[in-house]
Structure formats: structure tokens, C-alpha cells
Design a protein around this motif. Structure first.
Motif, mmCIF file in Angstrom:
data_model
loop_
_atom_site.group_PDB
_atom_site.id
_atom_site.type_symbol
_atom_site.label_atom_id
_atom_site.label_comp_id
_atom_site.label_asym_id
_atom_site.label_seq_id
_atom_site.Cartn_x
_atom_site.Cartn_y
_atom_site.Cartn_z
ATOM 1 N N MET A 132 0.815 -1.220 0.000
ATOM 2 C CA MET A 132 0.000 0.000 0.000
ATOM 3 C C MET A 132 0.848 1.269 0.000
ATOM 4 O O MET A 132 0.321 2.357 -0.202
ATOM 5 C CB MET A 132 -0.964 -0.023 1.186
ATOM 6 C CG MET A 132 -2.035 -1.097 0.999
ATOM 7 S SD MET A 132 -3.126 -1.281 2.400
ATOM 8 C CE MET A 132 -4.459 -0.194 1.959
ATOM 9 N N ALA A 133 2.163 1.124 0.201
ATOM 10 C CA ALA A 133 3.020 2.295 0.097
ATOM 11 C C ALA A 133 3.097 2.779 -1.347
ATOM 12 O O ALA A 133 3.388 3.935 -1.610
ATOM 13 C CB ALA A 133 4.422 1.971 0.617
ATOM 14 N N PHE A 134 2.836 1.875 -2.287
ATOM 15 C CA PHE A 134 2.861 2.267 -3.710
ATOM 16 C C PHE A 134 1.489 2.757 -4.146
ATOM 17 O O PHE A 134 0.479 2.145 -3.809
ATOM 18 C CB PHE A 134 3.201 1.054 -4.581
ATOM 19 C CG PHE A 134 4.618 0.599 -4.485
ATOM 20 C CD1 PHE A 134 5.579 1.116 -5.337
ATOM 21 C CD2 PHE A 134 4.986 -0.354 -3.561
ATOM 22 C CE1 PHE A 134 6.889 0.678 -5.261
ATOM 23 C CE2 PHE A 134 6.290 -0.795 -3.478
ATOM 24 C CZ PHE A 134 7.251 -0.277 -4.331
ATOM 25 N N PRO A 135 1.452 3.830 -4.931
ATOM 26 C CA PRO A 135 0.184 4.148 -5.594
ATOM 27 C C PRO A 135 -0.175 2.977 -6.508
ATOM 28 O O PRO A 135 0.708 2.433 -7.180
ATOM 29 C CB PRO A 135 0.519 5.389 -6.423
ATOM 30 C CG PRO A 135 1.732 5.963 -5.788
ATOM 31 C CD PRO A 135 2.488 4.819 -5.205
ATOM 32 N N THR A 136 -1.441 2.573 -6.498
ATOM 33 C CA THR A 136 -1.823 1.313 -7.156
ATOM 34 C C THR A 136 -1.386 1.242 -8.614
ATOM 35 O O THR A 136 -0.833 0.232 -9.035
ATOM 36 C CB THR A 136 -3.343 1.099 -7.085
ATOM 37 O OG1 THR A 136 -3.968 2.307 -7.454
ATOM 38 C CG2 THR A 136 -3.779 0.676 -5.716
ATOM 39 N N VAL A 137 -1.633 2.304 -9.384
ATOM 40 C CA VAL A 137 -1.338 2.217 -10.817
ATOM 41 C C VAL A 137 0.156 2.047 -11.048
ATOM 42 O O VAL A 137 0.583 1.260 -11.900
ATOM 43 C CB VAL A 137 -1.870 3.456 -11.565
ATOM 44 C CG1 VAL A 137 -1.457 3.403 -13.028
ATOM 45 C CG2 VAL A 137 -3.377 3.529 -11.454
ATOM 46 N N ILE A 138 0.967 2.753 -10.248
ATOM 47 C CA ILE A 138 2.412 2.647 -10.438
ATOM 48 C C ILE A 138 2.889 1.229 -10.149
ATOM 49 O O ILE A 138 3.626 0.629 -10.940
ATOM 50 C CB ILE A 138 3.154 3.670 -9.536
ATOM 51 C CG1 ILE A 138 2.856 5.087 -10.046
ATOM 52 C CG2 ILE A 138 4.655 3.403 -9.527
ATOM 53 C CD1 ILE A 138 3.614 6.191 -9.345
ATOM 54 N N MET A 141 1.634 -1.150 -12.756
ATOM 55 C CA MET A 141 2.364 -0.928 -13.999
ATOM 56 C C MET A 141 3.716 -1.647 -13.961
ATOM 57 O O MET A 141 4.103 -2.333 -14.917
ATOM 58 C CB MET A 141 2.577 0.574 -14.148
ATOM 59 C CG MET A 141 3.073 1.042 -15.451
ATOM 60 S SD MET A 141 3.030 2.843 -15.435
ATOM 61 C CE MET A 141 4.384 3.178 -14.342
ATOM 62 N N GLY D 289 -2.480 9.431 -2.353
ATOM 63 C CA GLY D 289 -1.998 8.231 -3.036
ATOM 64 C C GLY D 289 -2.762 7.983 -4.331
ATOM 65 O O GLY D 289 -2.182 7.632 -5.355
ATOM 66 N N LEU D 292 -1.485 10.274 -6.991
ATOM 67 C CA LEU D 292 -0.217 9.843 -7.573
ATOM 68 C C LEU D 292 -0.456 8.763 -8.614
ATOM 69 O O LEU D 292 0.190 8.724 -9.658
ATOM 70 C CB LEU D 292 0.717 9.341 -6.481
ATOM 71 C CG LEU D 292 1.359 10.408 -5.613
ATOM 72 C CD1 LEU D 292 2.308 9.772 -4.616
ATOM 73 C CD2 LEU D 292 2.097 11.432 -6.452
ATOM 74 N N SER D 293 -1.408 7.868 -8.314
ATOM 75 C CA SER D 293 -1.788 6.848 -9.286
ATOM 76 C C SER D 293 -2.279 7.493 -10.569
ATOM 77 O O SER D 293 -1.879 7.112 -11.666
ATOM 78 C CB SER D 293 -2.907 5.974 -8.724
ATOM 79 O OG SER D 293 -2.389 4.796 -8.200
ATOM 80 N N VAL D 296 0.081 8.994 -13.441
ATOM 81 C CA VAL D 296 0.690 8.153 -14.472
ATOM 82 C C VAL D 296 -0.095 8.297 -15.774
ATOM 83 O O VAL D 296 0.467 8.486 -16.851
ATOM 84 C CB VAL D 296 0.687 6.678 -14.035
ATOM 85 C CG1 VAL D 296 1.308 5.818 -15.124
ATOM 86 C CG2 VAL D 296 1.423 6.519 -12.732
ATOM 87 N N ALA D 315 9.478 1.291 -16.478
ATOM 88 C CA ALA D 315 8.829 -0.015 -16.364
ATOM 89 C C ALA D 315 8.831 -0.734 -17.702
ATOM 90 O O ALA D 315 9.207 -1.908 -17.775
ATOM 91 C CB ALA D 315 7.406 0.146 -15.850
ATOM 92 N N VAL D 330 8.589 6.907 -4.247
ATOM 93 C CA VAL D 330 7.214 6.647 -3.864
ATOM 94 C C VAL D 330 7.134 6.292 -2.377
ATOM 95 O O VAL D 330 6.266 6.767 -1.652
ATOM 96 C CB VAL D 330 6.659 5.512 -4.749
ATOM 97 C CG1 VAL D 330 5.499 4.847 -4.102
ATOM 98 C CG2 VAL D 330 6.292 6.049 -6.118
ATOM 99 N N TYR D 334 5.170 8.360 0.528
ATOM 100 C CA TYR D 334 4.202 7.688 1.398
ATOM 101 C C TYR D 334 4.514 7.977 2.865
ATOM 102 O O TYR D 334 3.629 8.313 3.654
ATOM 103 C CB TYR D 334 4.259 6.193 1.116
ATOM 104 C CG TYR D 334 3.409 5.324 2.001
ATOM 105 C CD1 TYR D 334 2.051 5.160 1.747
ATOM 106 C CD2 TYR D 334 3.965 4.636 3.085
ATOM 107 C CE1 TYR D 334 1.274 4.348 2.541
ATOM 108 C CE2 TYR D 334 3.189 3.828 3.885
ATOM 109 C CZ TYR D 334 1.848 3.679 3.607
ATOM 110 O OH TYR D 334 1.079 2.871 4.401
#
Lengths: 315, 280, 267, 355
Positions: A132-138, A141, D289, D292-293, D296, D315, D330, D334
Motif C-alpha cells: 500500500m506504500a505504492f500508488p496502485t497504478v504505479i 504498472m 496516493g 499519484l496513481s 501516471v 517499467a 514513492v 508515502y
């Protein structure tokens, strides 16, 4: 009255199956259900309903919507309308697969963490923290790119990024249920841990999880089409909404290429959000429109009498 | 009379950024056929004592014996069959029953617990009747009952297990005033009929007066006075007991204001009076 | 002369299929007197008190008349109602840990309506707040103004809530189960305070409570409610010693005070 | 709970200075989380079936064994994965994030321009979303069940349903290509030179450099991406704030405030919103958060040289140092958000502050 649980949680539990019929009665849920149903029917009959082969490049290129082709044709002469219908067969089942898998995985891990506790709980929760520390889309991806671009890999990436939220919710529900009196009463009567989980805890977790999942279907569709848009999901020449929009970017004047798939995504996601939100509303006495009767303003006494005609005298 | 419960020097602590000792050296015994009431004001440690006795709370120190055998805290594992002879009734009737299970099935779990110890127990229908509800209601779900009715069902479930000891943590304080003493009397009657003992936790001395054989008054984690109910009621010895009894307003229409303590927690309430303990 | 006069008050909830919870009650509050309103949960006593200040949710329909002096409160516009609320009629709620805002200092909660109603400046409002806290016997009032509700004991919180209610010198005080959430020794102190303030300030009080002991201790007159109606009313002494209505008798007989101990003497 | 507080044991350092203890604990978990994040990113990119060599060199060069061997040697790809991870960590401790396999430039340099670009969008979007969400959520709660509430409900659910990338294209097409009222892609018009870097946020740097024209151009370029991005979070915040406000409206302290005769506006401002501030704060952290998603997808449409674009390029090229850099950044963002939320809890709630 010094009840240990707030009236909110107290009322929310056990209402699921009475809530569903209530939810259906609201116009918002009806609209959502009708649109969702329409798309499901489209997905089922697409192979027969589509006027053209969605992959065949046989029509004149970049013709605007008109008699020849209802929604126009794309840069290589495929029928946009046929591709749009076929796209429903791609996105919806995969989004459903993603949500169901994430729900099952998250519920399993969350209930183990909450029920067993100790270092098992600690480890599992740190794992959810990490994801959950990552934004979901990133994160999705990165995962999708690592596994190699394909729709199935996008679904896997989607599952990986979305299970932790279920695990978190289920864990906290299990933790609070574990201290509920009826669960303790069961343990005092000699319930095994397994029986306690199965008969006292999990049935009471089902409602909130179902609401979360129903609201997540829309998010899943947005994620999958988004990854496809980035080229990390469906690959050409597949008829998929996200990649159709991506293809439209290079032919920006042919507005019909981008507008219709976008509207398709919008309506499907909206339909599921309407349903999910109505369901949440019906399960949550406070945020609901307080359909008739008991009013929110007087928690002390009257609602109990209005809501629950079985009073002490009734025995 | 045989002793069912014996707790010696019980202490319960809660760890936070400050460790709080909620129960500070409490000893009590309960015999079969006896109701012991543990009374006191909020935060005095009476509920913590009840929870420790049944095993919901791990005591910091002290010894709890049920029929002579130690009571292990309720852990993840299944509780031994012998220990299902200890049952509990909770304060909040709304969280006492599983909302997703028919009340008859929940009472049947009590019957199963009794059978696992080789005892017989009545059918759930009869238990509903015993607590003053319509036996035909066994197929209903908890939400179809009022708070008071739910509490009766929870009592039926606990008694269906044929316990030797019933621990009741403020079982009547969430009920309407007019049914409080009736439910309390009913609990006494049913427990004594079964030859069991009861630990009855309450903040309401007037109810305790009519249904407890013995009473123990708790203040700040310690028992300050204990003895036969009638004796403590008629002739309190400890200053705190006196204040507690004096503060109860009586519905006699005389318009007399109850006595109010001079300060919020006078020093004399903290006194230890050995003569006030185990009177009679 | 009555300070507040309630006539044929009716309250129903719901728009399409209204459920009537109060059906035509009448009450008169007099200065210097405590009028008790007794009843069990669901009898309609709390909503009746709420209706006086227009605190019921929008789904509630209120009928009948509530007169404060010459002002009719039923159907009063919000702006005018706000001139009555807190200024002429104040209210004390059941649980002081819920009725004081946890994130605002005592000083802020004690002075904001004073400044709004009485147009006092900051210094005068502060002085008034200190006087009030002194009157309700909260120790170290100046220091207390800087603190937050959770830093006080339950009894002191209720004293503060009473000070908030009395800050603008109202004529009428509505007290909804003001001691129910408190311990019995603390309750005794609050009851003394209530009586003291009523006598000092010539307040007219409506005391809503299910606790007949509390009622008997402080109320001058009592009305007993059941199913949205008043079944019996009169002076406290009369109602408690010679109840006329069967329901009142049942209530009194169910009190532990009226019952014999079940414990048999072994000796 | 009352009773005695036991104090037999001597108070430890962090017991005497709770704030110090809190910060130390916080730092400890942060370091652990960062280690975890780098490890996850590393394992993800190193263990997967994709072939970074082919991705970096292209099909032609990848078929030449000598080129491949040299490349593998140069980037240490012949070593075992734990070894490579340790080498990465060692370099990281010296502030070296490695060199991008794709561009050959230091990852740190590339991130230094990408991160502020995204932070600028995200900060603007969170401000817009919170302002609109507070207004709409409070209005909806006050009109619960009535027409206004229903309309706002549909509107906010619509916001949650629009695919961001599609909306971005539609907005770009309509407002730039068709109507010409919005500027084109990128952070600035090509005729402008970026301001001297202080914060990396162009709007702020232009002001600091005393260049109002540049500031307005930067602001104009921000407008569309920010609005597109905000739509989803506006929906999210509106729904959530409505629920939070409703919960507060049903409390005794609000009834008490109304019973005091305070004007409606003051009840909402001083009592209701303050009471709802903690859950709102929590969801704002979540919304960040989500934003940030969203960047992209939005950055891809507006050719915005931000973190999202950088993450995407790294990526698809399986550029390990680049992806690792993104993971680190990231993770730091966070942690910063969570820390800020926790501190604000203390500011907003005296019970937390004094505990």
C-alpha cells in the motif's frame, strides 16, 4: 446505556440480507442495475449482435459515424461499433475475476492475521503496508511490465495491488468481532477456533466485504482499461476499450474513435458504482437517506420504539 | 456447601503508555447455591475482576480456581469441556447474540456444552419458556427481539450449559428500570434451582439488596467491605460503603436529596478497614 | 404564572407514513420549580424536550403549542428560534462526555454563545465564564478554561455542561437525563447543584428522567409518560405516595425499593 | 479504568520524553519500510521473465553475444540477485541511485526534475479536491435525503466513474485543439525557458525569480491536468466528507451547540467540521496516493515530464535502476504523507496531543 459497541456497528451487522432488497428499491440502484444488466447482455450476445468481425480490416478507413457504420471505422478499417460490443466481453469478466480473487485472497489473509494475531499478524500487516506504500497504478504498472504486457498479467498485477485493502478491512473486522460478547460466549461454550471463525466471525464479515467488493468492480475496470491504455494490458489488435482509446490518440480528429469506448467504460463503471453505493447505504443506517420512520436526531429512545415494534410488553 | 470458585489475591493490569492496575489484590470465594454481588462505581475494577475470573482477561498475578482446578485464560484453543461449566452473561444485550444465527440454535449450543460434560439439558424451547419468552420464538433472529428479550435469551443460553458458576457482568443495567429487578430475581431463581453459584456484578445497590446473599464493595481496585447483604445494607462500616448507600435516591416521594460526598474522592474512602472485610 | 407552557403537543416521524410518538401532552413549567417528566425508553419524553428547542430532525412533524411567555415556539423560523435557544431556554444532555465538543477548550464552549447572545467582548465573556464555573463548583476556574473536556472527571464535565447552559441566564432549563451517565455518588452532587441553582436563579426546569429515585429527590411536580401520553401528573409527593394510574403503580412496584429481599435467613 | 499507576520500574528514556520515543520508533519503522520497498521493487524487476538486456539493447544488438556479454558485465547482471541488491544498497547509502540503463543518465538527476513536476500537479489537485469536496460534502450532508443530496451523490459517483486517461484526452482535444482556450502539452510553452530551480515547482520558482509572465504560463499549463486529475478525488472526498459530517451531525455535542443558539454557520465551521476533521484528514492522505496513481495516466496524455511518465518509461524498458528510483521516491512520499497526517492528528485532536 453504556453499550460498548457504537450504535453504528451494532446496527450494521447482520443486516446484509435485509439490506439487499432495500437497496434495490432506490432509483439509483435500479438505474445501476439496468445499465449493468444491459452491458452483461451485450457481452453475452456480442458475437451475434456485432455487424462486423471486430478484428477484420475490411471497411473504408476513418469513416465518421453514419449509415455505413453506426459508430464509424478506425484507422485500419475496423468497425468501431463491433469492437465496442466485443470489448464488453473482455473487460467485465476479467474485472470480476480480479475482484473475486482479490476478495478471496484478502479475506483469507485478513482473517488469519486478525484471528491468529501475534507475529503472524505483524508479518502479514507489514506486507500489506509495503504494497500500500505504492500508488496502485504505479505498482500495477511495474508488475505488469515485469511479467510482460498481456491482459492476464494486468489482472494478476491488479490482484496483487488490491488484496491488501480487503485484508486490512477483514482483519480489523475480525479483531473487533473477536472481542464481541457473542464470540466470547461461543468460546466459553467450547467452540473450537475453527467453529468460532466459521459460525460467529466470517458470517458477520461478509456484509462489509461485499460492499467493498461491489464498489471495487468499477475501480478494477478503470485499472484494467488504464493499463491497456498504457500498452500494458490488452495487445493489438484485440478489441479492448482502453487500447481503443490509446489508438485514438494518434487520430485525434477522428473523435468517434476515442469518445465511444470512453463512454462505454464510464457507463459500466458508473453502473457498478451506483449499485455498490446503494448497497453501502442500505447497510449503513447513518449515511442512508433515513427512509421514513426513525429519524437520526434522537438516538436515545424513540427510534428503538419506532424501528422495533417488539417491545418488552410483547412477550 | 461446596466452593465452586476461589480467587486469591487477583491483580489485573492494563498496559498503555501508563500501566493501570485495575484490580489490585482481590480475593473472593463463591459456593454452590450462593449469589455473591460485586458492587462499585464505574472504573472500580469490578468488571475486570469478572473478566479475569472467567478467563477473558489474563491476570497479572493471583490465583483463580474453579472447583479446585486452575482456570487458564481463554486463548486461541478450544476450552476444555469441564470449563464450560463456567458461563457468563454480558452487559450489552445487543452484542451478546450472534446476529446471523437463530436464537434457538444459539441456545442449543448451550445444551451441547452441557451434553459434552455428560449432563442433560432441556430443549431450547423450554429454556425460552424458563426465561419468560414464548417458546415458539426459537426460529427467530436476534434483531426481532427487544434489548430486554435479547438479554433473557443470553441468560437462557448460558443456563442451558448447566453451569456450576454463572458470572454476570452488569446483566440488567441496559434494561428498562421496570424490568431490572424482575430479571435479576429470575436469574437468582434459575441459578439456585440448578444448584449453581453466581457472581453478580452491579453498580446498583438497590437491586443487589434483593437478590444477593453476600455483597463485596469495590473501590479503586480493592474490596473495601464485604459480608452478608442485609448486614452491609443495614450497618455499613467502611466510609465508602456509607457514602455509596447514602447517595442512593429513594422513590418515596419525600423529596429528600441524597447525601452528597464532600469531595470527589475523599481520602477516607481509600482507608483499609480489616473489620469491614468478611463480616458476619 | 408559567414560564413555559406546552399545550397538546404532538410529534410524528416520517413523511409518508408518519408514526406518532407523542400524542397531545400538556405541561406548565413555573419559575423556581422542577417539573419532572418520567417514563421508560420509547415513551416520548426525550423527543418532547427536544421539540421545545426545535432540535428534532427534519422528518419530525410537531403540532400543538409551546409558548415561552408570549412567544410561540412551534413553527418559529430558525433565525428567531436561535434568539431563544441558549438565551432564554437552555438544555443539559445525558452524557457530558458526548455533549461537550472534544476538540474545543472549555473556555471556547463556555463563551462563544455568550458573546453571540449578549454581545460581550472577550474579556467580559471570560470573566463571566469564570464566575459561572465558580457557581457550579468547578475548582480552579481560570485554569479550567484552557483545558479540554477529557481532562475532567465525568461529574465535573456535567457541572461544566450546566455552566454552559446557564451562561446567558435563561429562564427555562431542559435537563434530559442529566445524571443517568454518572455514578451514584457523583449524581448526588449534581442533584444538590441543580436544586441550588433553581432556588438561586428562580429557574423553571423540565427534568426528563427514567429514574424514579432521582425524580422523587428533586422534582416538585411529576408527569408520568407512556406511549406518548401523560397518564398521571401531580405533586411529587402525591404521585409517589398515592399513585392513581395503574401504570404508575406498576412502575413503583417494580422498583427494588418496593420489594422484599429474596434471600432467606438461614439462621 | 482508574486505580493506581504502578511505577516500580525506573522510567526509560522514551517514557520520559514520549515525543522523542515516538520519532525514534517512527524513524525505525520508516527505514524498515524503505528497505522493504526497495526489496520488493528489486525482486519484482529482477526475478521476472522479461529480458532487460533485450529491452535495453534492442533486438538487433541483443542477438550479438559479445555485445550482450559486455552489457551484462557492465551492469553487473552476472552476479546473483542478493549480491546485486547489496551492491545497490551500498551505493544507495552514498546517495547513488545508479545510472539509467535506457538513457545512461544518473537516476537521481532524472528524478530531481520528474518528482517536483508531479508534486506540483498533485499538490494543486489535492487543494482543489479538498476545497470542492468540503463544500459539496457538507452541503450534501445538510440536505440528506433531499434532491440536492441525490444530485450531489450522482455527481460524485460520476466523478468516481470517469476513466481519467479518457477525460484527459477529451479535455485536451476540446480545450486546446478545438477551442484553443487552454495551452498545449508540457509544463511550459516552448518559447519559455524554465525558471532557475529552487523548489522544482515551476509556479513557485517563477515567483521566486520575479517572473509573473512565466508564472501565469506555468499556471495555465497546470490547469487542465489538475482539473482532470481532481475529478476522481473530488468524488471520493465528497462521498466521504458527507458521511463524516453526517456522523458528527448526529452527536450530542452538535445538538448542544444548536441548543446554545449559535448561528448555523458557526455551528458548521467551529463544531461540525472540527469534529469531522480527523476522518477527513485520513481520507485526504488516501486521496494523495490516489492522485499519484492518476498522474501516471494523466501525464501520459499531457506529455508532462513527471514521476508517472518516468515510472512508465522505466517499467516498459525494464530499466532496473529507474524502477528502483521510482520505488524509493514513492516510498518516501508515502512516509512523508503519513508522518504529516500523524502530526496533524496531534494538532487537531487534544486527546492525541496530550496523551
Amino acid at each position: 446505556m453504556s453499550a460498548s459497541t457504537s450504535p453504528r456497528t451494532r446496527l450494521r451487522r447482520g443486516r446484509l440480507f435485509r439490506a439487499i432488497p432495500t437497496a434495490w428499491r432506490t432509483p439509483l440502484a435500479m438505474v445501476g442495475a439496468i445499465i449493468a444488466l444491459a452491458w452483461i447482455v451485450i457481452a453475452l450476445i456480442a458475437p451475434w449482435a456485432a455487424p462486423h468481425d471486430p478484428l477484420a480490416q475490411q471497411l473504408p478507413r476513418l469513416t465518421a459515424p453514419g449509415d455505413a457504420s453506426v459508430l464509424g471505422t478506425d484507422q485500419v478499417g475496423r468497425d468501431v461499433f463491433s469492437r465496442l460490443l466485443t470489448g464488453a466481453r473482455v473487460t467485465m469478466p476479467l474485472a470480476l475475476l480480479m475482484v473475486v480473487s482479490a476478495t478471496v485472497l484478502g479475506t483469507l489473509i485478513g482473517s488469519i492475521a486478525g484471528f491468529v494475531g501475534g507475529w503472524v499478524d505483524e508479518t502479514l500487516m507489514r506486507l500489506t503496508d509495503l504494497i500500500m506504500a505504492f500508488p496502485t497504478v504505479i505498482l500495477a504498472m511495474i508488475i505488469a511490465a515485469s511479467l510482460g504486457p498481456s491482459l492476464l498479467n494486468a489482472v494478476i498485477a491488479g490482484i496483487v495491488v488490491s488484496w491488501p485493502q480487503y485484508a486490512r478491512v477483514v482483519r480489523s473486522l475480525v479483531l473487533s468481532l473477536r472481542t464481541q460478547n457473542f464470540v466470547i460466549a461461543g468460546r466459553l461454550l467450547g467452540y473450537s477456533p475453527w467453529r468460532s471463525l466459521r459460525s460467529d466471525i466470517l458470517p458477520n464479515v461478509a456484509g462489509p466485504v461485499l460492499v467493498l467488493a461491489s464498489l471495487d468492480i468499477g475501480t478494477a475496470i478503470l485499472l484494467l482499461t488504464g493499463l491497456s491504455f498504457l500498452g500494458l494490458g490488452a495487445q493489438p489488435p484485440a478489441a479492448e476499450w482502453g487500447s481503443m482509446i490509446s489508438g485514438a490518440m494518434s487520430h485525434i480528429d477522428a473523435w468517434w474513435l476515442g469518445v465511444f469506448p470512453g463512454l462505454a467504460i464510464l457507463t459500466v463503471v458508473m453502473a457498478f458504482n451506483f449499485i455498490g453505493d446503494s448497497l453501502r447505504d442500505a447497510l449503513d443506517p447513518l449515511s442512508s437517506a433515513e427512509r421514513e420512520g426513525a429519524a437520526g436526531g434522537t438516538e436515545h429512545e424513540e427510534p428503538a420504539a419506532v424501528e422495533n415494534p417488539t417491545t418488552e410488553e410483547g412477550r | 456447601m461446596s466452593t465452586v470458585l476461589e480467587a486469591t489475591d487477583l491483580a489485573v493490569e492494563y498496559r498503555g503508555h501508563r500501566t493501570v492496575r485495575a484490580v489490585d489484590g482481590v480475593s473472593l470465594t463463591i459456593s454452590a447455591g450462593e449469589v455473591l454481588a460485586l458492587v462499585g462505581e464505574s472504573g472500580c475494577g469490578k468488571s475486570s475482576t469478572a473478566r479475569a475470573v472467567i478467563g477473558m482477561e489474563k491476570p497479572h498475578s493471583g490465583d483463580i480456581r474453579f472447583r479446585g482446578a486452575p482456570v487458564p485464560p481463554l486463548g486461541l484453543r478450544r476450552r476444555k469441556a469441564e470449563l464450560t461449566a463456567m458461563q457468563m452473561v454480558f452487559q450489552d444485550p445487543n452484542s451478546s447474540l450472534n446476529p446471523r444465527k437463530r436464537v434457538g440454535d444459539q441456545i442449543a449450543d448451550g445444551v451441547t456444552a452441557a451434553r459434552s460434560r455428560g449432563l442433560s439439558s432441556d430443549a431450547p424451547r423450554q429454556w425460552l419458556g424458563a426465561v419468560g419468552l414464548d417458546p415458539d420464538m426459537v426460529t427467530r433472529y436476534p434483531h426481532q427481539f427487544s434489548g430486554g428479550q435479547r438479554q433473557r435469551i443470553a441468560i437462557a443460553r448460558a443456563l442451558a450449559a448447566q453451569p456450576d458458576l454463572l458470572v454476570a457482568d452488569e446483566p440488567i443495567s441496559a434494561l428498562d428500570a421496570s424490568s431490572q429487578s424482575e430479571v435479576a430475581s429470575m436469574m437468582r431463581r434459575l441459578v439456585l434451582q440448578a444448584g449453581a453459584g453466581m457472581l453478580f456484578i452491579s453498580h446498583d445497590l438497590s437491586v443487589v439488596r434483593i437478590m444477593a446473599d453476600r455483597v463485596a464493595v469495590m473501590y479503586r481496585g480493592r474490596i473495601v467491605e464485604s459480608g452478608p447483604t442485609a448486614m452491609v445494607w443495614a450497618d455499613p462500616v467502611h466510609p465508602y460503603t456509607k457514602a455509596l448507600l447514602g447517595a442512593i435516591p429513594h422513590p418515596d416521594g419525600k423529596g429528600v436529596l441524597p447525601a452528597a460526598p464532600a469531595a470527589e474522592a475523599p481520602a477516607e474512602w481509600h482507608e483499609e478497614l480489616p473489620g469491614a472485610l468478611d463480616r458476619g | 404564572m408559567s414560564a413555559l407552557s406546552i399545550r397538546d403537543l404532538t410529534i410524528a416521524f416520517g413523511r409518508h407514513d408518519p408514526v406518532q410518538v407523542v400524542s397531545g401532552i400538556s405541561l406548565d413549567l413555573s419559575p423556581g420549580k422542577i417539573q419532572g417528566l418520567a417514563g421508560e425508553s420509547g415513551s416520548g419524553k426525550t423527543v418532547s424536550a427536544m421539540a421545545v428547542l426545535g432540535l428534532l430532525p427534519a422528518t419530525a412533524q410537531v403540532g400543538g403549542s409551546i409558548r415561552l411567555g408570549t412567544t410561540e415556539l412551534v413553527g418559529l423560523r430558525p433565525r428567531e428560534l436561535n434568539r431563544v435557544r441558549g438565551r432564554r431556554i437552555a438544555m443539559v444532555f445525558q452524557d457530558p462526555s458526548a455533549s461537550l465538543h472534544p476538540q474545543l477548550t472549555i473556555g471556547a464552549q463556555l463563551t462563544d454563545h455568550v458573546r453571540a447572545h449578549l454581545r460581550l467582548n472577550r474579556r467580559d465573556a471570560r470573566q463571566r465564564a469564570i464566575d459561572l464555573l465558580t457557581q457550579v463548583h468547578v475548582p480552579d476556574p481560570a485554569e479550567a478554561l484552557r483545558r479540554y473536556p477529557h481532562q475532567f472527571s465525568g461529574g465535573q464535565r456535567q457541572r461544566i455542561a450546566i455552566a454552559v447552559a446557564l451562561a446567558c441566564d435563561p429562564e427555562v432549563l431542559l435537563a434530559d437525563e442529566p445524571t443517568t451517565a454518572l455514578d451514584v455518588t457523583v449524581q448526588a452532587g449534581i442533584l444538590h447543584l441543580l436544586r441550588e441553582l433553581v432556588d438561586q436563579r428562580d429557574l423553571a426546569v423540565l427534568l426528563v428522567t427514567h429514574d424514579l429515585g432521582v425524580m422523587s429527590a428533586v422534582a416538585d411536580d411529576v408527569a408520568v409518560m407512556r406511549h406518548g401520553q401523560i397518564v398521571e401528573s401531580g405533586s411529587t409527593h402525591d404521585v409517589f405516595t398515592t399513585p392513581q394510574h395503574a401504570y404508575t403503580r406498576t412502575l413503583l412496584e417494580s422498583m427494588p425499593d418496593a420489594q422484599q429481599s429474596l434471600v432467606e435467613d438461614d439462621e | 479504568m482508574t486505580a493506581t499507576t504502578t511505577s516500580q520500574k525506573p522510567a526509560r528514556l522514551w517514557q520520559r520524553w514520549p515525543l522523542l520515543g515516538y520519532i525514534l520508533r517512527r524513524l525505525g519503522t520508516s527505514v524498515l519500510l524503505m528497505l522493504g520497498v526497495t526489496m520488493v521493487t528489486f525482486v519484482l524487476t529482477a526475478l521476472v521473465p522479461g529480458d532487460p538486456v533485450a529491452a535495453a539493447l534492442g533486438e538487433g544488438a541483443a542477438s550479438n553475444p559479445a555485445t550482450v556479454a559486455a552489457y551484462v558485465e557492465e551492469h553487473g547482471l552476472d552476479k546473483s540477485i542478493p549480491e546485486r541488491y547489496l551492491i545497490y544498497l551500498a551505493a544507495l547509502l552514498q546517495g547513488d541511485l545508479g545510472t539509467s540503463i535506457k538513457t545512461g543518465r544518473p537516476v537521481a538527476t532524472e528524478l530531481a526534475t520528474a518528482v517536483p513536476a508531479t508534486v506540483e500537479i498533485a499538490l494543486c489537485a489535492i487543494v482543489v479536491s479538498l476545497a470542492v469536496g468540503l463544500a459539496l460534502g457538507t452541503i450534501a450532508a445538510h440536505h440528506r435525503g433531499r434532491a440536492t443530496d441525490q444530485v450531489l451523490r450522482v455527481v460524485s459517483l460520476l466523478g468516481l466513474s470517469v476513466p481519467t486517461f479518457w477525460l484527459a484526452i477529451m479535455a485536451y482535444h476540446t480545450f486546446f485543439l478545438r477551442l484553443g482556450v487552454a495551452p498545449g502539452a508540457g509544463r511550459l510553452d516552448p518559447t519559455f525557458t524554465p525558471p532557475p530551480t529552487v523548489t522544482g515547482l515551476y509556479t513557485v520558482d517563477f515567483i521566486l525569480g520575479g517572473d509573473p509572465v512565466g508564472f501565469f504560463d506555468a499556471l495555465a499549463h497546470l490547469a487542465l491536468p489538475v482539473l482532470v486529475l481532481s475529478l476522481f478525488t473530488i468524488g471520493l472526498l465528497t462521498r466521504f466528507i458527507r458521511a463524516a459530517v453526517l456522523e458528527v451531525l448526529d452527536t450530542d455535542y452538535i445538538r448542544a451547540a444548536r441548543a446554545k443558539g449559535l448561528p448555523r454557520r458557526r455551528v458548521i465551521g467551529a463544531y461540525v467540521l472540527r469534529g469531522a476533521s480527523l476522518p477527513i484528514l485520513t481520507v485526504v492522505g488516501v486521496a494523495f496516493g490516489v492522485l499519484l496513481s492518476g498522474t501516471v495516466l494523466v501525464e501520459a496524455v499531457f506529455a508532462w515530464p513527471g514521476l508517472g511518465t518516468y515510472a512508465f518509461n522505466s517499467a516498459i524498458n525494464l530499466d532496473l535502476p529507474g524502477v528502483m528510483g521510482v520505488g524509493l521516491v514513492v516510498g518516501v512520499i508515502y512516509l512523508v504523507i503519513n508522518f504529516a497526517v500523524d502530526l496533524l492528528y496531534g494538532v487537531l485532536d487534544p486527546r492525541v496531543r496530550l496523551a
